[in-house]
Design a protein around this motif. Structure first.
Motif, PDB file in Angstrom:
ATOM      1  N   VAL A  34       0.801  -0.885   0.190  1.00  9.72           N
ATOM      2  CA  VAL A  34      -0.545   0.099  -0.192  1.00  9.72           C
ATOM      3  C   VAL A  34       0.994   1.520  -0.101  1.00  9.72           C
ATOM      4  CG1 VAL A  34      -1.662   1.504   1.117  1.00  9.72           C
ATOM      5  CG2 VAL A  34      -1.875  -0.976   1.466  1.00  9.72           C
ATOM      6  N   PHE A  35       0.557   2.324  -0.726  1.00  5.16           N
ATOM      7  CA  PHE A  35       1.323   3.722  -0.501  1.00  5.16           C
ATOM      8  C   PHE A  35       0.423   4.589  -0.336  1.00  5.16           C
ATOM      9  CE2 PHE A  35       1.983   7.968  -2.230  1.00  5.16           C
ATOM     10  CZ  PHE A  35       3.098   8.571  -1.634  1.00  5.16           C
ATOM     11  N   ARG A  36       0.710   5.188   1.421  1.00  5.71           N
ATOM     12  CA  ARG A  36      -0.155   5.854   1.257  1.00  5.71           C
ATOM     13  C   ARG A  36       0.336   7.249   2.094  1.00  5.71           C
ATOM     14  NH1 ARG A  36      -0.141   1.104   5.367  1.00  5.71           N
ATOM     15  NH2 ARG A  36      -1.694   0.476   5.099  1.00  5.71           N
ATOM     16  N   ASN A  37      -0.494   8.215   1.510  1.00  4.80           N
ATOM     17  CA  ASN A  37      -0.610   9.938   1.535  1.00  4.80           C
ATOM     18  C   ASN A  37       0.027  10.021   2.665  1.00  4.80           C
ATOM     19  OD1 ASN A  37       0.268  10.549  -1.076  1.00  4.80           O
ATOM     20  ND2 ASN A  37      -1.823   9.981  -1.198  1.00  4.80           N
ATOM     21  N   GLN A  38      -0.641   9.598   4.100  1.00  2.00           N
ATOM     22  CA  GLN A  38      -0.450   9.910   5.192  1.00  2.00           C
ATOM     23  C   GLN A  38      -0.436   9.046   5.974  1.00  2.00           C
ATOM     24  OE1 GLN A  38      -3.422  13.386   5.895  1.00  2.00           O
ATOM     25  NE2 GLN A  38      -4.340  11.776   4.191  1.00  2.00           N
ATOM     26  N   TYR A  85       0.341   0.620 -14.364  1.00  2.00           N
ATOM     27  CA  TYR A  85       1.660  -0.068 -12.956  1.00  2.00           C
ATOM     28  C   TYR A  85       2.931   1.302 -13.163  1.00  2.00           C
ATOM     29  CZ  TYR A  85       1.232  -4.347 -15.305  1.00  2.00           C
ATOM     30  OH  TYR A  85       0.242  -6.202 -15.466  1.00  2.00           O
ATOM     31  N   PRO A  86       3.580   1.108 -12.000  1.00  4.89           N
ATOM     32  CA  PRO A  86       4.043   2.930 -12.023  1.00  4.89           C
ATOM     33  C   PRO A  86       5.388   2.703 -12.891  1.00  4.89           C
ATOM     34  CG  PRO A  86       4.769   0.887 -10.114  1.00  4.89           C
ATOM     35  CD  PRO A  86       3.650   0.607 -11.352  1.00  4.89           C
ATOM     36  N   LEU A  87       5.703   1.472 -13.621  1.00  4.30           N
ATOM     37  CA  LEU A  87       6.706   1.605 -14.014  1.00  4.30           C
ATOM     38  C   LEU A  87       7.088   0.599 -15.059  1.00  4.30           C
ATOM     39  CD1 LEU A  87      10.586   1.225 -11.899  1.00  4.30           C
ATOM     40  CD2 LEU A  87       9.576   2.756 -13.847  1.00  4.30           C
ATOM     41  N   SER A 118      -5.714  -0.132   6.560  1.00  5.40           N
ATOM     42  CA  SER A 118      -6.099   1.486   5.916  1.00  5.40           C
ATOM     43  C   SER A 118      -6.171   1.751   5.224  1.00  5.40           C
ATOM     44  CB  SER A 118      -5.513   2.362   7.630  1.00  5.40           C
ATOM     45  OG  SER A 118      -6.835   1.014   8.924  1.00  5.40           O
ATOM     46  N   VAL A 119      -6.636   2.538   4.837  1.00  6.41           N
ATOM     47  CA  VAL A 119      -6.190   4.120   3.650  1.00  6.41           C
ATOM     48  C   VAL A 119      -7.355   4.807   3.482  1.00  6.41           C
ATOM     49  CG1 VAL A 119      -5.976   1.718   1.863  1.00  6.41           C
ATOM     50  CG2 VAL A 119      -8.369   2.554   2.651  1.00  6.41           C
ATOM     51  N   SER A 120      -6.778   6.288   2.729  1.00  8.53           N
ATOM     52  CA  SER A 120      -7.386   7.240   2.444  1.00  8.53           C
ATOM     53  C   SER A 120      -7.016   7.885   1.124  1.00  8.53           C
ATOM     54  CB  SER A 120      -6.477   8.606   3.108  1.00  8.53           C
ATOM     55  OG  SER A 120      -6.028   8.363   4.507  1.00  8.53           O
ATOM     56  N   LYS A 121      -8.354   8.031   0.686  1.00 10.08           N
ATOM     57  CA  LYS A 121      -8.984   8.924  -0.121  1.00 10.08           C
ATOM     58  C   LYS A 121      -7.299   9.737  -1.044  1.00 10.08           C
ATOM     59  CE  LYS A 121     -11.765  11.810  -2.439  1.00 10.08           C
ATOM     60  NZ  LYS A 121     -12.976  12.859  -2.941  1.00 10.08           N
ATOM     61  N   GLY A 122      -6.589   8.725  -2.178  1.00  8.10           N
ATOM     62  CA  GLY A 122      -5.591   9.505  -2.945  1.00  8.10           C
ATOM     63  C   GLY A 122      -4.500   8.335  -2.788  1.00  8.10           C
ATOM     64  N   ASP A 123      -4.518   7.089  -1.772  1.00 10.84           N
ATOM     65  CA  ASP A 123      -3.398   6.218  -2.143  1.00 10.84           C
ATOM     66  C   ASP A 123      -3.848   4.857  -2.530  1.00 10.84           C
ATOM     67  OD1 ASP A 123      -3.021   7.266   1.152  1.00 10.84           O
ATOM     68  OD2 ASP A 123      -4.056   6.004   1.985  1.00 10.84           O
ATOM     69  N   TYR A 124      -2.604   4.533  -3.072  1.00 18.54           N
ATOM     70  CA  TYR A 124      -2.731   3.528  -3.826  1.00 18.54           C
ATOM     71  C   TYR A 124      -2.514   2.161  -2.910  1.00 18.54           C
ATOM     72  CZ  TYR A 124      -1.745   6.874  -7.157  1.00 18.54           C
ATOM     73  OH  TYR A 124      -1.955   8.268  -7.775  1.00 18.54           O
ATOM     74  N   LEU A 125      -3.334   0.648  -3.975  1.00 26.57           N
ATOM     75  CA  LEU A 125      -2.764  -0.437  -3.480  1.00 26.57           C
ATOM     76  C   LEU A 125      -2.319  -1.087  -5.354  1.00 26.57           C
ATOM     77  CD1 LEU A 125      -6.747  -0.905  -1.607  1.00 26.57           C
ATOM     78  CD2 LEU A 125      -4.360  -0.619  -0.264  1.00 26.57           C
ATOM     79  N   PHE A 126      -1.146  -1.624  -4.553  1.00 26.36           N
ATOM     80  CA  PHE A 126      -0.496  -2.448  -5.630  1.00 26.36           C
ATOM     81  C   PHE A 126      -1.341  -3.883  -5.677  1.00 26.36           C
ATOM     82  CE2 PHE A 126       2.106   1.051  -5.026  1.00 26.36           C
ATOM     83  CZ  PHE A 126       2.080   0.951  -6.037  1.00 26.36           C
ATOM     84  N   ALA A 158      -0.948  -1.342 -10.371  1.00 29.89           N
ATOM     85  CA  ALA A 158      -2.176  -0.064  -9.336  1.00 29.89           C
ATOM     86  C   ALA A 158      -3.529   0.113  -9.669  1.00 29.89           C
ATOM     87  CB  ALA A 158      -0.814   0.886  -8.791  1.00 29.89           C
ATOM     88  N   PHE A 159      -4.044   0.477  -8.579  1.00 31.78           N
ATOM     89  CA  PHE A 159      -5.467   0.968  -7.777  1.00 31.78           C
ATOM     90  C   PHE A 159      -5.344   2.139  -6.600  1.00 31.78           C
ATOM     91  CE2 PHE A 159      -5.237  -3.417  -8.524  1.00 31.78           C
ATOM     92  CZ  PHE A 159      -6.946  -3.926  -9.535  1.00 31.78           C
TER      93      PHE A 159
END
Ligand SMILES: Nc1ncnc2c1ncn2[C@@H]1O[C@H](COP(=O)(O)OP(=O)(O)OP(=O)(O)O)[C@@H](O)[C@H]1O
Ligand SMILES: [Mg+2]
Length: 372
Positions: free
Chosen positions: A8-12, A31-33, A64-72, A81-82
């Motif tokens: 998961v990539f979280r903005n915060q 994909y990121p790359l 746990s996620v927030s709006k704008g986060d990414y799930l891989f 990525a989603f």
């Protein structure tokens, strides 16, 4: 069961104290790359929203996620990525009870395909005399404003008949003949998307059609949404799409200059409420013996490797119940591929016999698997 590390990539990091999420909407973003010479990034969608939800939970349960986060994704399309477009509450934790929706890649502006470029004309269609005649009537209306504005103008037409018999090509030929816009959509693309999305796309489709007339709206695979209720458990997304379609077809808005052509392989199972909206049913049939010869010759003529064939009738007599598409793809195309592979300079009767035998064996084994 061993727990994988979901990615998961979280903005915060405030998401640590997130409450349980009621729902979350994910947008496939790619994909990121990727290497520049790779093929296009797939546009992911799903056949079954429930199945996607189950899949998503095996990936990201407890996150746990927030709006704008990414799930891989780590399973089917690793690193795909989603983006979290929406989560309620925001932030929210994915639990077994969280509804997870996949936003369709078509839900942006590109809702339907606009095709007029394909150079198909009525001359390219072998047989289907009755269908072409009826299309000529439609064409006369479309070309004459006065007729078209009258209450007698054709509005909703149904093309039905076996796969590969020329329904799509006839609709395109009609659009080209009258220089109409051609908007096409597959009914299956309207399902399995976020609630309300299918209906929204139908409305968008008609809105687009009204901008520039004349327009032919081609709805392929109509049976997918218009199946008789007794054949399907009633699905919410189907009802919603059907209602949107019926309200547009009933013409609450001004639909002058717009013709809807629905196409199906299974008109016998269509819901009567939908079927009755089509004032004309145009039947497409499998080619006759003579038409099969014509179709074979027509496509052989366009081949880069010459066909020198004495007895087209042998092939035609062994291919009853084959469609135009079957003849083109299974005989002509395969023969060309065979000739390319074996460096043949011409394709003759012997090659065709071999191809026919191979194609028949292949379709028999498919049928066998199907019924086994
Ligand atoms: N009557 C025909 N004359 C010439 N070519 C044909 C004919 N029928 C089919 N073909 C060839 O087969 C291809 C597939 O036909 P088309 O896509 O129009 O079939 P369809 O009836 O729309 O099939 P489906 O129900 O599977 O959508 C055409 O692009 C054309 O090359
Ligand atoms: Mg078609």
């Amino acid at each position: 069961m061993e727990k994988r590390n979901a990615r998961v990539f979280r903005n915060q990091e405030t998401t640590i104290k997130a409450k349980d999420a009621e729902y979350i909407r994910l947008k496939p973003v790619g994909y990121p790359l990727k290497s520049t010479d790779e093929e296009d990034t797939p546009s992911l969608t799903t056949d079954d929203p429930k199945l996607f939800e189950a899949f998503a939970k095996t990936e990201w349960l407890g996150e746990s996620v927030s709006k704008g986060d990414y799930l891989f994704d780590t399973i089917m399309y690793p690193d795909y990525a989603f983006r979290v477009e929406d989560v309620k509450p925001n932030p929210g934790r994915i639990t077994k009870r969280t509804k997870i929706y996949l936003i369709s890649p078509y839900s942006s502006k590109q809702t339907f395909k606009v095709k007029t470029k394909k150079k198909i004309s009525f001359k390219d269609i072998v047989g289907q005399k009755e269908a072409i005649e009826k299309c000529m009537i439609i064409a006369k209306f479309l070309k004459n404003r006065k007729l078209m504005n009258s209450e007698w103008a054709p509005r909703n037409i149904l093309f039905y008949g076996p796969p590969g018999t020329g329904k799509t090509m006839t609709a395109i030929a009609l659009a080209n003949y009258v220089k109409a816009n051609f908007l096409s959509i597959k009914a299956s693309e309207l399902l399995g998307v976020f609630v309300g999305e299918g209906a929204k796309r139908i409305h968008q489709l008609f809105k687009e059609a009204r901008k520039k007339r004349p327009t032919i709206i081609f709805i392929d695979e109509l049976d997918v949404i218009a199946l008789n209720r007794s054949y399907q458990s009633i699905r919410g997304d189907v009802i919603e799409v059907v209602n949107a379609l019926l309200s547009e077809m009933d013409g609450l808005e001004d639909n002058t200059g717009i013709i809807v052509i629905g196409a199906t392989n299974a008109e016998d199972v269509l819901d009567p409420a939908i079927k009755s909206r089509f004032e004309q049913m145009i039947k497409f049939s499998l080619p006759t013996y003579e038409e099969r010869i014509q179709i074979l010759k027509k496509y052989a003529n366009g081949s880069p490797i010459p066909f020198i064939v004495k007895n087209w009738d042998i092939i035609a007599s062994k291919t009853s119940n084959w469609s135009g598409r079957d003849l083109k793809e299974k005989i002509i195309k395969n023969a060309i591929h065979y000739a390319v592979l074996h460096n043949l300079r011409v394709i003759d009767d012997a090659v065709l016999q071999k191809i026919l035998k191979m194609s028949k064996m292949e379709s028999d084994s498919i049928n066998f698997k199907h019924y086994a």
